[in-house]
Scaffold this motif. Structure first.
Motif, PDB file in Angstrom:
ATOM      1  N   ILE A 171       0.882  -1.258  -0.391  1.00 55.51           N
ATOM      2  CA  ILE A 171       0.109  -0.094  -0.644  1.00 55.51           C
ATOM      3  C   ILE A 171       0.834   1.462  -0.203  1.00 55.51           C
ATOM      4  CG2 ILE A 171      -0.320   0.053   2.331  1.00 55.51           C
ATOM      5  CD1 ILE A 171      -2.790   1.299   0.130  1.00 55.51           C
ATOM      6  N   GLU A 172       2.217   0.808   0.452  1.00 54.60           N
ATOM      7  CA  GLU A 172       2.946   2.381   0.329  1.00 54.60           C
ATOM      8  C   GLU A 172       3.405   2.713  -0.762  1.00 54.60           C
ATOM      9  OE1 GLU A 172       3.304  -0.186   2.309  1.00 54.60           O
ATOM     10  OE2 GLU A 172       2.490   0.536   4.740  1.00 54.60           O
ATOM     11  N   THR A 173       3.530   1.904  -1.604  1.00 55.14           N
ATOM     12  CA  THR A 173       4.029   1.977  -2.882  1.00 55.14           C
ATOM     13  C   THR A 173       3.460   2.840  -3.702  1.00 55.14           C
ATOM     14  OG1 THR A 173       5.954  -0.217  -2.963  1.00 55.14           O
ATOM     15  CG2 THR A 173       5.449   0.890  -5.136  1.00 55.14           C
ATOM     16  N   TYR A 174       1.833   1.990  -3.387  1.00 50.86           N
ATOM     17  CA  TYR A 174       0.576   2.142  -4.026  1.00 50.86           C
ATOM     18  C   TYR A 174       0.320   3.715  -4.302  1.00 50.86           C
ATOM     19  CZ  TYR A 174      -3.980   2.304  -5.824  1.00 50.86           C
ATOM     20  OH  TYR A 174      -5.629   2.492  -5.527  1.00 50.86           O
ATOM     21  N   ASN A 175       0.643   4.471  -2.168  1.00 47.78           N
ATOM     22  CA  ASN A 175      -0.052   5.012  -2.571  1.00 47.78           C
ATOM     23  C   ASN A 175       1.757   6.725  -3.374  1.00 47.78           C
ATOM     24  OD1 ASN A 175      -2.053   5.031  -1.507  1.00 47.78           O
ATOM     25  ND2 ASN A 175      -1.419   4.660   0.717  1.00 47.78           N
ATOM     26  N   GLY A 176       2.769   6.175  -2.770  1.00 45.62           N
ATOM     27  CA  GLY A 176       3.968   6.964  -3.603  1.00 45.62           C
ATOM     28  C   GLY A 176       3.816   6.953  -4.801  1.00 45.62           C
ATOM     29  N   LEU A 177       3.014   5.654  -5.715  1.00 44.69           N
ATOM     30  CA  LEU A 177       3.102   6.329  -6.914  1.00 44.69           C
ATOM     31  C   LEU A 177       1.773   6.721  -7.848  1.00 44.69           C
ATOM     32  CD1 LEU A 177       4.475   3.154  -8.358  1.00 44.69           C
ATOM     33  CD2 LEU A 177       6.177   5.090  -8.077  1.00 44.69           C
ATOM     34  N   PHE A 178       0.942   6.459  -7.033  1.00 43.83           N
ATOM     35  CA  PHE A 178      -0.609   6.858  -7.596  1.00 43.83           C
ATOM     36  C   PHE A 178      -1.508   7.667  -7.018  1.00 43.83           C
ATOM     37  CE2 PHE A 178       0.666   2.089  -9.095  1.00 43.83           C
ATOM     38  CZ  PHE A 178       1.214   2.279 -10.040  1.00 43.83           C
ATOM     39  N   GLY A 179      -0.715   7.845  -5.155  1.00 43.42           N
ATOM     40  CA  GLY A 179      -1.328   9.033  -4.840  1.00 43.42           C
ATOM     41  C   GLY A 179      -2.614   8.129  -3.748  1.00 43.42           C
ATOM     42  N   PRO A 180      -3.773   8.897  -3.362  1.00 43.69           N
ATOM     43  CA  PRO A 180      -4.674   8.124  -2.278  1.00 43.69           C
ATOM     44  C   PRO A 180      -5.846   8.022  -2.892  1.00 43.69           C
ATOM     45  CG  PRO A 180      -4.499  11.088  -2.203  1.00 43.69           C
ATOM     46  CD  PRO A 180      -3.266  10.585  -2.927  1.00 43.69           C
ATOM     47  N   SER A 181      -5.693   8.018  -4.435  1.00 39.95           N
ATOM     48  CA  SER A 181      -7.315   7.655  -4.634  1.00 39.95           C
ATOM     49  C   SER A 181      -7.063   8.015  -6.159  1.00 39.95           C
ATOM     50  CB  SER A 181      -8.583   8.937  -4.493  1.00 39.95           C
ATOM     51  OG  SER A 181      -8.404  10.365  -4.883  1.00 39.95           O
ATOM     52  N   PRO A 182      -6.369   6.700  -6.520  1.00 42.55           N
ATOM     53  CA  PRO A 182      -6.512   6.421  -8.344  1.00 42.55           C
ATOM     54  C   PRO A 182      -7.761   6.207  -8.707  1.00 42.55           C
ATOM     55  CG  PRO A 182      -4.998   5.225  -7.609  1.00 42.55           C
ATOM     56  CD  PRO A 182      -5.351   6.205  -6.181  1.00 42.55           C
ATOM     57  N   VAL A 183      -7.959   6.063  -9.845  1.00 43.06           N
ATOM     58  CA  VAL A 183      -9.238   4.685 -10.665  1.00 43.06           C
ATOM     59  C   VAL A 183      -8.739   3.751 -10.672  1.00 43.06           C
ATOM     60  CG1 VAL A 183     -10.502   4.831 -13.273  1.00 43.06           C
ATOM     61  CG2 VAL A 183      -9.785   7.645 -11.753  1.00 43.06           C
ATOM     62  N   LEU A 184      -9.119   2.831 -10.463  1.00 44.52           N
ATOM     63  CA  LEU A 184      -9.123   1.374 -10.470  1.00 44.52           C
ATOM     64  C   LEU A 184      -9.784   0.748 -11.318  1.00 44.52           C
ATOM     65  CD1 LEU A 184      -8.660  -0.209  -6.570  1.00 44.52           C
ATOM     66  CD2 LEU A 184      -6.680   0.225  -8.805  1.00 44.52           C
ATOM     67  N   TYR A 185      -9.317   0.600 -12.085  1.00 46.17           N
ATOM     68  CA  TYR A 185     -10.523  -0.455 -13.372  1.00 46.17           C
ATOM     69  C   TYR A 185     -10.784  -1.943 -12.437  1.00 46.17           C
ATOM     70  CZ  TYR A 185     -10.131   3.280 -15.938  1.00 46.17           C
ATOM     71  OH  TYR A 185     -10.481   5.113 -16.303  1.00 46.17           O
ATOM     72  N   PHE A 186     -11.744  -2.748 -12.507  1.00 44.16           N
ATOM     73  CA  PHE A 186     -11.944  -4.296 -12.263  1.00 44.16           C
ATOM     74  C   PHE A 186     -12.233  -5.116 -13.569  1.00 44.16           C
ATOM     75  CE2 PHE A 186     -12.867  -1.428  -8.451  1.00 44.16           C
ATOM     76  CZ  PHE A 186     -12.949  -2.636  -7.231  1.00 44.16           C
ATOM     77  N   LEU A 187     -11.150  -6.095 -13.357  1.00 49.34           N
ATOM     78  CA  LEU A 187     -11.220  -7.007 -14.104  1.00 49.34           C
ATOM     79  C   LEU A 187     -12.980  -7.954 -14.216  1.00 49.34           C
ATOM     80  CD1 LEU A 187      -7.981  -8.224 -13.971  1.00 49.34           C
ATOM     81  CD2 LEU A 187      -9.083  -6.839 -15.381  1.00 49.34           C
ATOM     82  N   ALA A 188     -13.721  -8.191 -15.039  1.00 52.13           N
ATOM     83  CA  ALA A 188     -14.520  -8.750 -14.783  1.00 52.13           C
ATOM     84  C   ALA A 188     -14.658 -10.688 -14.395  1.00 52.13           C
ATOM     85  CB  ALA A 188     -15.431  -8.888 -16.294  1.00 52.13           C
ATOM     86  N   ASP A 189     -12.943 -11.197 -14.930  1.00 50.85           N
ATOM     87  CA  ASP A 189     -13.195 -12.275 -14.863  1.00 50.85           C
ATOM     88  C   ASP A 189     -11.820 -12.640 -14.879  1.00 50.85           C
ATOM     89  OD1 ASP A 189     -12.949 -13.722 -17.155  1.00 50.85           O
ATOM     90  OD2 ASP A 189     -14.115 -13.316 -17.670  1.00 50.85           O
ATOM     91  N   ASN A 190     -11.318 -14.221 -13.831  1.00 48.28           N
ATOM     92  CA  ASN A 190     -10.007 -13.990 -13.595  1.00 48.28           C
ATOM     93  C   ASN A 190      -9.602 -14.667 -15.023  1.00 48.28           C
ATOM     94  OD1 ASN A 190      -9.920 -13.758 -11.619  1.00 48.28           O
ATOM     95  ND2 ASN A 190     -10.803 -15.544 -10.249  1.00 48.28           N
TER      96      ASN A 190
END
Length: 159
Positions: free
Chosen positions: A63-82
């Motif tokens: 989560i630290e790397t995620y926040n450091g690169l993309f900030g606190p609230s980037p847009v996430l896209y959800f995959l429909a299936d595995n």
């Protein structure tokens, strides 16, 4: 002169048609990539988040790397299936050493990843890859080599 019956002509045409369809489907599979370069994707019911760079999914490991690169609230896209997820290449993970670096001696921005710096060619490229200006490392000069690949991805390059 060779004389063919209608059924022989139809069988030959069907064979040529089948070969053409097969060759076209091979080409489409090689070029088809249903994900947008630079976006962040998440599978439903699983915590992992992946960043698409150079047609590969890179797992953001903390989560630290995620926040450091993309900030606190980037847009996430959800995959429909595995199943769709299983058909893509998985690249090197995005770990704690990955960061955005601004070289004060050249006024260029890079992403530090996997022991190299990747030059970010423009502010548009910066934002199209979901990057954030919240945590940027400012330094004079770079301590690692600069990769021959750049963002945005031009051609195919493995991270």
């Amino acid at each position: 002169m060779i004389t063919r019956t209608i059924s022989q002509k139809a069988a030959m045409a069907m064979s040529i048609f089948t070969i053409a369809i097969f060759l076209c489907s091979m080409n489409v599979k090689a070029q088809y990539f249903p994900f947008t370069e630079g976006r962040l994707y998440k599978r439903p019911s699983l915590p992992e988040i992946f960043w698409v760079v150079y047609r590969q999914f890179h797992h953001v490991q903390s989560i630290e790397t995620y926040n450091g690169l993309f900030g606190p609230s980037p847009v996430l896209y959800f995959l429909a299936d595995n199943y769709v997820f299983q058909t893509v290449d998985i690249g090197s993970p995005i770990n704690a050493s990955t960061c955005i670096t601004h070289d004060l001696s050249t006024c260029k921005r890079y992403i530090r990843f996997n022991g190299q710096y990747y030059y970010i060619t423009s502010i548009d490229a910066f934002y199209s890859y979901s990057l954030s200006e919240h945590y940027i490392v400012y330094r004079y000069g770079l301590d690692l080599p600069v990769a021959s690949c750049e963002l945005p991805a031009s051609g195919y390059c493995r991270w």
